[in-house]
Design an enzyme around this catalytic site. Structure first.
Site, PDB file in Angstrom:
ATOM      1  N   GLY A   1     -54.900  70.776 -38.005  1.00  0.00           N
ATOM      2  CA  GLY A   1     -54.472  72.609 -38.997  1.00  0.00           C
ATOM      3  C   GLY A   1     -54.931  72.519 -39.756  1.00  0.00           C
ATOM      4  O   GLY A   1     -55.614  73.423 -40.435  1.00  0.00           O
TER       5      GLY A   1
ATOM      6  N   LYS B   1     -43.138  80.517 -41.864  1.00  0.00           N
ATOM      7  CA  LYS B   1     -42.664  80.924 -40.518  1.00  0.00           C
ATOM      8  C   LYS B   1     -41.589  81.077 -40.813  1.00  0.00           C
ATOM      9  O   LYS B   1     -40.968  80.006 -39.950  1.00  0.00           O
ATOM     10  CB  LYS B   1     -43.462  81.271 -39.147  1.00  0.00           C
ATOM     11  CG  LYS B   1     -43.517  81.823 -37.856  1.00  0.00           C
ATOM     12  CD  LYS B   1     -43.922  81.501 -36.542  1.00  0.00           C
ATOM     13  CE  LYS B   1     -44.916  80.235 -36.156  1.00  0.00           C
ATOM     14  NZ  LYS B   1     -45.742  80.379 -35.113  1.00  0.00           N
TER      15      LYS B   1
ATOM     16  N   ARG C   1     -59.754  77.116 -33.921  1.00  0.00           N
ATOM     17  CA  ARG C   1     -59.482  76.563 -35.176  1.00  0.00           C
ATOM     18  C   ARG C   1     -60.654  76.832 -36.129  1.00  0.00           C
ATOM     19  O   ARG C   1     -60.252  76.886 -37.421  1.00  0.00           O
ATOM     20  CB  ARG C   1     -60.004  74.538 -35.437  1.00  0.00           C
ATOM     21  CG  ARG C   1     -58.873  73.700 -34.223  1.00  0.00           C
ATOM     22  CD  ARG C   1     -57.773  72.562 -34.600  1.00  0.00           C
ATOM     23  NE  ARG C   1     -58.035  71.859 -34.083  1.00  0.00           N
ATOM     24  CZ  ARG C   1     -55.856  71.682 -34.820  1.00  0.00           C
ATOM     25  NH1 ARG C   1     -55.474  72.323 -35.409  1.00  0.00           N
ATOM     26  NH2 ARG C   1     -55.591  70.975 -33.613  1.00  0.00           N
TER      27      ARG C   1
ATOM     28  N   ASP D   1     -43.421  75.990 -39.481  1.00  0.00           N
ATOM     29  CA  ASP D   1     -42.326  76.594 -38.729  1.00  0.00           C
ATOM     30  C   ASP D   1     -40.787  76.742 -38.503  1.00  0.00           C
ATOM     31  O   ASP D   1     -40.416  76.912 -38.531  1.00  0.00           O
ATOM     32  CB  ASP D   1     -43.116  76.682 -37.399  1.00  0.00           C
ATOM     33  CG  ASP D   1     -42.637  77.302 -35.728  1.00  0.00           C
ATOM     34  OD1 ASP D   1     -42.061  78.754 -36.413  1.00  0.00           O
ATOM     35  OD2 ASP D   1     -43.285  77.204 -34.953  1.00  0.00           O
TER      36      ASP D   1
ATOM     37  N   GLU E   1     -50.887  71.477 -45.479  1.00  0.00           N
ATOM     38  CA  GLU E   1     -49.847  71.594 -44.464  1.00  0.00           C
ATOM     39  C   GLU E   1     -50.282  72.726 -43.936  1.00  0.00           C
ATOM     40  O   GLU E   1     -50.709  73.976 -44.682  1.00  0.00           O
ATOM     41  CB  GLU E   1     -48.344  71.713 -44.285  1.00  0.00           C
ATOM     42  CG  GLU E   1     -48.058  71.665 -43.374  1.00  0.00           C
ATOM     43  CD  GLU E   1     -48.904  70.750 -41.594  1.00  0.00           C
ATOM     44  OE1 GLU E   1     -49.311  70.959 -41.322  1.00  0.00           O
ATOM     45  OE2 GLU E   1     -47.910  70.695 -40.817  1.00  0.00           O
TER      46      GLU E   1
ATOM     47  N   ASP F   1     -55.076  76.264 -34.440  1.00  0.00           N
ATOM     48  CA  ASP F   1     -55.249  76.095 -32.521  1.00  0.00           C
ATOM     49  C   ASP F   1     -53.715  76.832 -31.722  1.00  0.00           C
ATOM     50  O   ASP F   1     -52.650  76.697 -32.763  1.00  0.00           O
ATOM     51  CB  ASP F   1     -55.398  74.681 -32.536  1.00  0.00           C
ATOM     52  CG  ASP F   1     -54.361  74.031 -32.387  1.00  0.00           C
ATOM     53  OD1 ASP F   1     -53.581  73.791 -33.354  1.00  0.00           O
ATOM     54  OD2 ASP F   1     -54.219  73.553 -31.286  1.00  0.00           O
TER      55      ASP F   1
ATOM     56  N   PHE G   1     -47.464  84.006 -33.104  1.00  0.00           N
ATOM     57  CA  PHE G   1     -48.229  83.071 -32.954  1.00  0.00           C
ATOM     58  C   PHE G   1     -50.049  83.238 -33.893  1.00  0.00           C
ATOM     59  O   PHE G   1     -50.333  84.294 -33.355  1.00  0.00           O
ATOM     60  CB  PHE G   1     -48.919  82.084 -31.717  1.00  0.00           C
ATOM     61  CG  PHE G   1     -48.887  80.838 -31.321  1.00  0.00           C
ATOM     62  CD1 PHE G   1     -47.584  79.806 -31.869  1.00  0.00           C
ATOM     63  CD2 PHE G   1     -49.944  80.744 -31.183  1.00  0.00           C
ATOM     64  CE1 PHE G   1     -48.335  78.668 -31.600  1.00  0.00           C
ATOM     65  CE2 PHE G   1     -50.183  79.264 -31.428  1.00  0.00           C
ATOM     66  CZ  PHE G   1     -49.789  78.332 -31.854  1.00  0.00           C
TER      67      PHE G   1
HETATM   68  P1  IMP Z   1     -42.780  72.836 -37.009  1.00  0.00           P
HETATM   69  O1  IMP Z   1     -42.667  73.142 -38.448  1.00  0.00           O
HETATM   70  O2  IMP Z   1     -42.357  71.512 -36.730  1.00  0.00           O
HETATM   71  O3  IMP Z   1     -42.266  73.298 -36.226  1.00  0.00           O
HETATM   72  O4  IMP Z   1     -44.328  72.803 -36.555  1.00  0.00           O
HETATM   73  C1  IMP Z   1     -45.145  72.438 -37.527  1.00  0.00           C
HETATM   74  C2  IMP Z   1     -46.646  72.466 -36.894  1.00  0.00           C
HETATM   75  O5  IMP Z   1     -46.321  73.271 -35.639  1.00  0.00           O
HETATM   76  C3  IMP Z   1     -47.544  73.258 -37.335  1.00  0.00           C
HETATM   77  O6  IMP Z   1     -48.510  71.935 -38.491  1.00  0.00           O
HETATM   78  C4  IMP Z   1     -48.598  73.805 -36.434  1.00  0.00           C
HETATM   79  O7  IMP Z   1     -49.901  72.483 -35.524  1.00  0.00           O
HETATM   80  C5  IMP Z   1     -48.028  74.189 -35.339  1.00  0.00           C
HETATM   81  N1  IMP Z   1     -47.627  75.985 -34.962  1.00  0.00           N
HETATM   82  C6  IMP Z   1     -46.476  76.232 -35.680  1.00  0.00           C
HETATM   83  N2  IMP Z   1     -46.824  77.448 -35.819  1.00  0.00           N
HETATM   84  C7  IMP Z   1     -47.844  77.615 -34.865  1.00  0.00           C
HETATM   85  C8  IMP Z   1     -48.478  78.767 -35.361  1.00  0.00           C
HETATM   86  O8  IMP Z   1     -48.666  80.124 -35.099  1.00  0.00           O
HETATM   87  N3  IMP Z   1     -49.999  78.439 -34.498  1.00  0.00           N
HETATM   88  C9  IMP Z   1     -50.496  77.475 -34.698  1.00  0.00           C
HETATM   89  N4  IMP Z   1     -49.929  76.466 -35.334  1.00  0.00           N
HETATM   90  C10 IMP Z   1     -48.756  76.643 -35.156  1.00  0.00           C
HETATM   91 MG    MG Z   2     -51.462  72.082 -34.945  1.00  0.00          MG
END
Ligand code: IMP
Ligand code: MG
Length: 180
Positions: free
Chosen positions: A43, A130, A164, A102, A98, A158, A151
């Site tokens: 990403g 986010k 992407r 999220d 990164e 992606d 999203f």
């Molecule tokens: P988290 O913070 O562990 O929930 O995960 C983060 C990862 O989830 C990111 O590196 C992305 O790969 C994926 N992700 C979370 N939200 C989105 C989004 O809105 N679009 C695309 N990928 C996302």
């Molecule tokens: Mg991803």
């Protein structure tokens, strides 16, 4: 616009301005230091490529690939390293790059792994944040844009490995990612 996206969230110009702003701040903060920027595949690849070219200090780069178990739009916090760093990071300044934070579970896990390797410091730079879905508190030092709970795709981000390549950041239509 791609037919699967609802609207554009950040244009090329928005992104470019933000990347240069971040590049300036990070260059100033790490002036005179040995900095290793660690991009998280896949990403962050696009953001990383732009960010290093917005830097005015010499930096080294490396990449890690992580896989979180579970569906592509959800995070479980259990992270598997698919590609590790090439070299030791002991006593080096590390900046994780990164795409988006999220739930924060991925970064929490990665921070734990990297800190155990005794770097001089570890900080996080993310293009998007986010915060509404956060499950673990993450110390984000450099953030491009804070977004709502939607999203997003494009600029490296992606959904099921698609979108992407899109040059801007878009909100994906709900019907594309909601369970059929
Ligand atoms: P988290 O913070 O562990 O929930 O995960 C983060 C990862 O989830 C990111 O590196 C992305 O790969 C994926 N992700 C979370 N939200 C989105 C989004 O809105 N679009 C695309 N990928 C996302
Ligand atoms: Mg991803």
């Amino acid at each position: 616009m791609h037919p699967d996206v609802e609207k554009i969230l950040f244009s090329r110009v928005d992104i470019d301005n933000k990347v240069h702003e971040l590049g300036d701040i990070i260059s100033r903060d790490y002036a005179g230091q040995d900095l290793l920027m660690v991009g998280i595949l896949k990403g962050a690849a696009v953001f990383m490529a732009d960010l290093i070219r917005a830097m005015s200090i010499d930096v080294s780069i490396d990449f890690m690939a992580l896989s979180s178990y579970g569906a592509s739009s959800k995070s479980t916090g259990v992270v598997r390293i698919l590609k590790d760093l090439d070299k030791s990071i002991e006593n080096r300044h590390i900046l994780i790059v990164e795409d988006i934070v999220d739930t924060g579970l991925t970064m929490t896990y990665l921070l734990k792994i990297l800190k155990a390797r005794n770097p001089a410091s570890v900080r996080i730079c993310t293009m998007l944040d986010k915060p509404s879905r956060r499950q673990a508190e993450v110390p984000v030092k450099y953030n491009g844009f804070t977004i709502l709970d939607q999203f997003v795709v494009g600029y490296g981000l992606d959904y099921n490995e698609k979108y992407r390549y899109l040059p801007e950041i878009y909100v994906l239509k709900k019907e594309i990612y909601q369970v059929k």
